[in-house]
Design an enzyme around this catalytic site. Structure first.
Site, PDB file in Angstrom:
ATOM      1  N   LYS A 171      23.955   3.168  -8.328  1.00 33.83           N
ATOM      2  CA  LYS A 171      22.363   2.787  -8.538  1.00 33.83           C
ATOM      3  C   LYS A 171      21.825   3.194  -6.788  1.00 33.83           C
ATOM      4  O   LYS A 171      21.049   3.895  -6.843  1.00 33.83           O
ATOM      5  CB  LYS A 171      22.169   1.760  -8.809  1.00 33.83           C
ATOM      6  N   GLU A 177      33.090   1.734  -2.160  1.00 35.22           N
ATOM      7  CA  GLU A 177      34.193   2.179  -3.123  1.00 35.22           C
ATOM      8  C   GLU A 177      33.859   3.638  -3.596  1.00 35.22           C
ATOM      9  O   GLU A 177      34.672   4.628  -3.785  1.00 35.22           O
ATOM     10  CB  GLU A 177      34.692   1.323  -4.191  1.00 35.22           C
ATOM     11  N   GLY A 232      22.352  -2.986 -12.554  1.00 30.43           N
ATOM     12  CA  GLY A 232      23.645  -2.149 -12.737  1.00 30.43           C
ATOM     13  C   GLY A 232      24.256  -2.439 -14.095  1.00 30.43           C
ATOM     14  O   GLY A 232      25.078  -1.755 -14.700  1.00 30.43           O
ATOM     15  N   ARG A 233      24.518  -4.039 -14.360  1.00 35.88           N
ATOM     16  CA  ARG A 233      25.538  -4.400 -15.439  1.00 35.88           C
ATOM     17  C   ARG A 233      24.606  -4.021 -16.914  1.00 35.88           C
ATOM     18  O   ARG A 233      25.149  -4.422 -17.804  1.00 35.88           O
ATOM     19  CB  ARG A 233      25.863  -5.806 -15.164  1.00 35.88           C
ATOM     20  N   GLU A 318      28.263 -12.466 -13.457  1.00 31.55           N
ATOM     21  CA  GLU A 318      27.269 -11.837 -12.409  1.00 31.55           C
ATOM     22  C   GLU A 318      25.988 -12.356 -12.529  1.00 31.55           C
ATOM     23  O   GLU A 318      25.083 -12.442 -11.385  1.00 31.55           O
ATOM     24  CB  GLU A 318      27.483 -10.471 -12.241  1.00 31.55           C
ATOM     25  N   HIS A 348      49.746 -14.636 -28.198  1.00 32.89           N
ATOM     26  CA  HIS A 348      50.915 -14.761 -27.649  1.00 32.89           C
ATOM     27  C   HIS A 348      50.967 -14.824 -25.980  1.00 32.89           C
ATOM     28  O   HIS A 348      51.929 -14.435 -25.421  1.00 32.89           O
ATOM     29  CB  HIS A 348      52.008 -13.457 -27.923  1.00 32.89           C
ATOM     30  N   LYS A 460      31.007  -8.305   1.367  1.00 39.62           N
ATOM     31  CA  LYS A 460      30.983  -6.742   1.702  1.00 39.62           C
ATOM     32  C   LYS A 460      30.424  -6.823   3.022  1.00 39.62           C
ATOM     33  O   LYS A 460      31.029  -5.802   3.853  1.00 39.62           O
ATOM     34  CB  LYS A 460      29.775  -6.294   0.960  1.00 39.62           C
TER      35      LYS A 460
END
Length: 498
Positions: A171, A177, A232-233, A318, A348, A460
């Site tokens: 965005k 990253e 963003g999400r 978030e 399991h 960050k």
């Protein structure tokens, strides 16, 4: 009508042929009446109106939260400051469709993004891989998110550089990253013999910062925009979802949007008492009030949805993982910890804790009526899968008495059953929009801003001086304003090996 069937019908709700059964929540009619009354007192209905109207409900960033416009296929006008955003959204749809028709001979697509730029499209690609009636266009879709080069190395081992396309998704187009991984892929293309013009031909961007993408070297006609009013999400409905269209065709992407739009219309127009996102939100809210729950699980009994809980973790935690409300006051409740994985594998793993642990952890069981393959044994396997889903919910709700304490199941563990008629692009879109609207509803109930995420930034900021200290290779780093004594010692430990 028997008491049992009456009880089931009172707790069964449906929209778009999706069924929500809350019978195991342990919420009686009086509880529900109070919950709906409290929701109205919290101005939930006005909040829903304001969200779809483009009001600036994201108060801290002074922005609307208008991801619903991205799936507004009917193109009803959606105004921000008096300007209809739908022409710009429609233009992106046209460009996505054109790109789907243009790419020929592409063997690999490398999608580079992280967080909201990664989870949504990755989930959709996985979920639709074996959906009946959806044909893959034959490209291998790779996702690179982690700064750890192990993920990048795995992808580059498989990709063919001269027939690879790269989509860089950010965005802000400043995400560390993503930019570092993008530079590494550009270097790989060049090292593999691609010319500068071939590299430029191969790279695309999806961003709200078109200027930064051009400065990176991406051709303007390869840049797909989205906007600051899209979190963003919540962005998979924008050009962030480009891999869905490229892999399965633009019509499939449209069906994905159509399912989400249909769920939006249900959420927007349906009274609270029959509104699926609202009912799911109120059920969780009730369990917090009653049991002070600290976690809940989402268990899709569909292997295709194994990525769904990871997508949901970002969406919920978030959005609503906050201790301060919209007025700057401490909250009573906020988002519980979210976890989950595909059933019956999950049985399991951590179901022991769900059944006999000390904490009450509500569960959303998500099931699909139809099997997800055409294997000859598919129907028999699917019956066993669904049997396990129903049995686990029953055991958690009713428990078991025994003379041996180890064999006692306390029961009264609440759960929902969410039943999809099938898993295709439409119902995947509807499922994701259902949970998005549920998250927004919970934010309204808790008086939390679900559309900012200030808590992700501080780490960050601190990473920058630490990275500089690691780059120095000195093993005599001392504590400072940005590096405390423990971290300084850890930096020295790492640098002592260099």
């Amino acid at each position: 009508m028997s008491l049992q069937s009456q009880f089931a019908s009172e707790n069964t709700h449906a929209a778009l042929d999706i069924v929500l059964d809350t019978a195991y929540q342990g919420i009686n009619a009086g509880n529900w009446a109070k919950l709906f009354a409290d929701a109205r007192k919290s101005q939930l209905e006005q909040f829903i109106v304001d969200m779809f109207a483009g009001k600036r409900i994201n108060k801290s960033e002074d922005r609307p939260a208008l991801h619903s416009a991205l799936r507004n296929l009917s193109k009803r006008p959606v105004l921000i400051n008096g300007t209809d955003v739908m022409p710009a959204v429609s233009e992106v749809w046209h460009r996505i469709e054109a790109l789907c028709n243009k790419w020929v001979g592409v063997t690999d697509v490398i999608h580079i993004g992280i967080g909201g730029s990664d989870f949504g499209p990755r989930l959709a690609i996985e979920a639709l891989a074996h959906a009946p009636g959806i044909e893959s266009r034959g490209m291998r879709m790779h996702f690179v998110a982690n700064i750890d080069t192990a993920e990048l190395a795995r992808v580059l081992t498989w990709a063919h550089p001269h027939s690879t396309r790269v989509i860089v998704v950010s965005k802000s187009f400043t995400t560390l990253e993503t930019s570092m991984n993008a530079k590494a892929v550009v270097a790989w293309l060049k090292d593999s013999g691609c010319s500068n013009s071939q590299v430029a031909h191969a790279i695309y961007a999806v961003t709200a910062n078109v200027t930064a993408a051009k400065e990176f070297g991406i051709n303007e006609d390869h840049i797909f925009p989205f906007w600051d009013w899209v979190g963003g999400r919540y962005s998979v409905w924008s050009a962030v979802g480009l891999p869905i269209a490229l892999q399965y065709g633009f019509e499939t992407f449209q069906q994905f949007l159509a399912g989400a739009e249909a769920m939006d219309l249900h959420f927007k127009n349906t009274p609270l008492e029959k509104n699926l996102p609202v009912i799911m939100a109120l059920a969780l809210f009730h369990q917090q009030e009653r049991h002070d729950i600290r976690a809940y699980a989402a268990i899709p009994y569909a292997d295709a949805l194994d990525w769904f809980p990871r997508w949901l973790q970002q969406l919920d935690m978030e959005s609503n993982g906050k201790s301060i409300d919209r007025d700057g006051k401490p909250v009573k409740h906020s988002c519980p910890v979210v976890f989950g994985s595909a059933g019956s594998n999950a049985q399991h793993s951590y179901f022991q804790l769900l059944h006999q642990g000390t904490e009450i952890i509500p569960i959303d069981f998500i099931a699909v009526r139809e099997p997800m393959s055409n294997r000859p044994e598919a129907k028999a396997h699917h019956r066993i899968l669904l049997s396990n889903c129903l049995a686990q919910a029953q055991a958690l709700a009713n428990g078991k008495t025994a003379s041996n304490p180890n064999d006692v199941y306390p029961g009264k563990r609440p759960s929902n059953l969410l039943l999809l008629p099938k898993l295709n692009a439409f119902y995947l879109g509807a499922l994701l929009a259902l949970y998005e609207n549920r998250t927004a509803t919970l934010g309204a109930l808790w008086n939390i801003n679900s559309f900012d995420q200030p808590g992700v930034e501080y780490g960050k900021v601190l990473a920058k001086p630490i990275e500089q200290a690691l780059t120095s290779h000195q093993n005599d780093i001392v504590a400072s304003a940005n590096i405390d004594a423990v971290t300084a010692a850890r930096i020295n430990l790492l640098n002592s090996n260099n």
